[in-house]
Write an enzyme that holds these catalytic residues in place. Structure first.
Site, short mmCIF file in Angstrom:
data_model
loop_
_atom_site.label_atom_id
_atom_site.label_comp_id
_atom_site.label_asym_id
_atom_site.label_seq_id
_atom_site.Cartn_x
_atom_site.Cartn_y
_atom_site.Cartn_z
N CYS A 1 0.87 -1.11 -0.21
CA CYS A 1 -0.20 0.39 0.26
C CYS A 1 0.63 1.47 -0.02
O CYS A 1 1.97 1.14 0.21
CB CYS A 1 -1.00 0.09 1.92
SG CYS A 1 -1.78 -1.44 1.43
N ILE B 1 13.81 -10.06 -18.32
CA ILE B 1 13.96 -8.90 -18.82
C ILE B 1 14.57 -8.95 -19.88
O ILE B 1 16.15 -10.03 -19.21
CB ILE B 1 14.52 -7.62 -18.45
CG1 ILE B 1 13.96 -7.29 -17.12
CG2 ILE B 1 15.53 -6.50 -19.20
CD1 ILE B 1 13.44 -6.30 -16.51
N ASP C 1 -3.74 -9.41 6.16
CA ASP C 1 -2.65 -9.39 7.26
C ASP C 1 -2.24 -8.22 8.55
O ASP C 1 -1.74 -8.28 9.58
CB ASP C 1 -1.23 -9.95 6.70
CG ASP C 1 -0.96 -8.90 5.62
OD1 ASP C 1 -2.45 -7.95 4.77
OD2 ASP C 1 0.49 -8.58 5.48
#
Length: 639
Positions: free
Chosen positions: A2, A296, A103
């Site tokens: 977040c 990549i 969590d």
């Protein structure tokens, strides 16, 4: 995963003003959490907590901030707290309920049970801000290695914090200004631990907490270390390597298994290195089904290792997503966006490549991947670690000029601290020397009394290096500076979360890391083979070619290697490094820097050419940061 932000200003108690300010701070963190947004205010205190959510665990039950039923406590969490189901069950047995099934919900009841020592019971990658109204205090906490970012600014008006600096700069009490000292450090790549590119804004250091306490009508702050990457003062003599090989294998399996837990699919980043290949091999066996692997590829054989990654994907049956990048992707708008997200300069366009990769991950509907960062720090994987213990080997190849110095350097501050000047610091000292003729008069004056190399040494805890083995000292000092300030920021979280994607570095699980410090140096690096103990632990997981392969530099091709790339960089230089902006930024002499760039494109010595590329990237981005943050220029769209 977040974004968290907020502020505590006892003199701002109008709830409407608090909401307006917090909304602006949350807006610039939307990329960190597009799935949900929450806020909580203690208006009479002048305190606001904000959160943007990327839902990975407890998809429908993770709204934040999380508050106690009485409202006396509130918390915001960024990151993942592993083992939360077991902890939640234990808390329930003690009548300490968690509000929600995510969590993050375990953090508040753990605090109510253990006080400030609640952090000792957390496993994972996290940044936490918790308000305790009864004690009238605010607690900011950052995880052990700094996988998750957390910044703050303290002044006479109060304290402001955020997952990214840009949210703090949106607060009206925090002026937006590049720090001249930090600019010098960015040019030499090595930031002082705890510093940022902006004046007045600090990074909470890994394994630390900032405690803000209301005392006699004013806010008092103090920092407290709660964990460190501690090596012993002596190691076992004549150790049996079998025990350590098994110990690494057991703990790495557990770390990967733990990070596969989520309510969304979890993929893997896959390069051609031992670390990510080990992660993919273990994850495939643990999940008992193919894993999505993201790789990549660069348009230069000297820097591309995708062929080995492809063989590992085939070996494990992984569904591989291969992203091929050229100068069109590494420069221009994507470079500018990566700089804005990084909030500091980077020496190599690997950061831009990582930005593209996280974008591809999200396009494939994945929100989380397990990564291999941290392995080199635990097991002595970088060539400069080996050099500090065993001396020079070869000429450095493509490492020369970038992460290895071509000559031995010494600095008194580091000699006093470590007994030697770590090899990882030496190439950046050479970069700093090469920049000296380019500075403006004001920076030259500042450097008469400010020694940036000594400042970095002064930030290292001498008690943690005194009496340690040379390999331990090298690993510790690198981990306290470049791991957090480079690999986990512009090489990790900032580029991943730019596209709302969470990275989980299994090697930085603290159970594995604490065990790794006990492994004797001659087992970490054995007979000149770096990461020997990890190779042996993964011998049946890795292809023979990779098991026997020497450390490879995972970097994007520098601009000097290709005239098309040089032209792409020059286009950005022409746009950003103008006489007016150079004067406004005030770091460089315009004539000197433009002559340096013009001459750099003709450099024939490849080592110096790499060093020139580094200087050009940093110079360009310092002016870019000024344009983006001080001048508030809009970001370009990326196709």
């Amino acid at each position: 995963m977040c974004g968290i932000t907020g502020f505590w200003n006892p003199h701002r108690t109008n709830e409407r003003d608090l909401r307006f300010t917090l909304d602006g701070m949350l807006d610039v963190l939307d990329h960190r959490g597009p799935d949900d947004r929450g806020s909580r205010f203690y208006a009479d205190k002048g305190l606001a907590l904000g959160h943007t959510r990327l839902s990975i665990v407890g998809l429908d039950h993770g709204h934040q901030p999380i508050a106690s039923k009485t409202g006396d406590y509130a918390v915001t969490v960024n990151g993942e707290l592993y083992g939360y189901k077991r902890i939640r069950t234990q808390l329930a047995c003690e009548s300490l309920e968690c509000d929600g099934k995510s969590d993050s919900a375990i953090s508040l009841p753990l605090y109510l049970k253990h006080g400030l020592k609640f952090v000792d019971h957390l496993r994972g990658e996290f940044a936490i801000v918790l308000y305790d109204q009864k004690e009238n205090r605010l607690i900011l906490v950052r995880d052990r290695f700094g996988v998750k970012p957390l910044y703050y600014a303290v002044n006479e008006r109060g304290v402001v914090w955020g997952s990214e600096v840009k949210s703090i700069l949106k607060h009206p009490d925090v002026p937006v200004k590049l720090c001249p000292q930090a600019a010098v450090h960015q040019m030499m790549q090595v930031m002082v631990p705890g510093s940022t590119a902006f004046e007045g804004v600090q990074a909470l250091q890994p394994g630390h907490m900032l405690i803000v306490q209301m005392q006699s009508g004013r806010l008092e702050t103090r920092t407290q270390r709660w964990w460190d990457f501690t090596f012993p003062t002596s190691h076992e003599s004549h150790p049996d390597p079998t025990e350590y090989v098994q110990g690494v294998q057991d703990r790495l399996i557990d770390a990967v298994a733990t990070r596969l837990e989520a309510d969304v699919p979890v993929g893997c980043y896959l390069s051609g290195g031992i670390d990510s290949c080990s992660i993919l091999g273990l994850a495939t066996t643990l999940q008992q089904s193919p894993i999505k692997a993201f790789t990549i590829a660069f348009d230069s054989d000297a820097y591309d290792e995708s062929s080995i990654a492809k063989r590992m994907a085939e070996r494990t049956g992984a569904e591989q997503e291969l992203l091929r990048l050229t100068e069109k992707e590494l420069y221009g708008p994507a470079f500018e966006r990566a700089t804005w997200h990084a909030e500091r300069t980077f020496y190599n366009t690997l950061a831009v490549a990582k930005w593209h990769m996280s974008r591809r991950v999200r396009a494939c509907n994945y929100k989380a991947v397990i990564t291999g960062e941290g392995s080199d720090e635990l097991f002595g994987g970088y060539p400069f670690f080996k050099r500090d213990w065993l001396g020079r080997e070869g000429e450095g190849g493509i490492f020369a000029g970038a992460i290895l110095a071509e000559e031995d350097l010494h600095h008194d501050a580091w000699q006093d601290l470590c007994g030697f000047t770590p090899s990882w610091m030496q190439p950046w000292m050479l970069v700093l020397d090469r920049v000296k003729p380019l500075w403006s008069d004001s920076i030259r004056d500042m450097l008469q009394t400010y020694d940036p190399v000594a400042e970095v040494a002064a930030a290292i805890d001498s008690e943690q290096v005194r009496g340690r083995h040379a390999l331990d000292v090298s690993q510790y000092t690198w981990s306290k500076t470049m791991l957090e300030g480079q690999i986990l920021t512009w090489g990790g979280d900032r580029m991943d979360m730019a596209n709302s994607m969470e990275a989980r570095p299994a090697f930085l699980d603290h159970h594995l890391a604490e065990y790794a410090t006990t492994i004797p140096p001659e087992i970490r690096i054995r007979n000149g083979v770096e990461k020997w103990v990890l190779r042996e632990a993964m011998v049946n997981v890795l292809p023979r070619e990779l098991y026997e392969r020497e450390k490879f530099a995972f970097m994007a091709p520098p601009a000097h290697t290709d005239p098309v790339k040089r032209n792409a960089v020059q286009e950005m230089i022409d746009h950003w490094i103008t006489p007016e902006r150079v004067q406004a930024v005030g770091l460089f002499d315009y004539d000197s820097i433009t002559k340096f760039i013009a001459d750099a494109w003709h450099e024939q010595d490849t080592t110096l050419a790499r060093r020139n590329d580094i200087i050009i990237n940093h110079t360009l981005q310092l002016h870019m940061l000024h344009g983006q943050y001080v001048e508030e220029m809009p970001l370009p769209a990326v196709d």
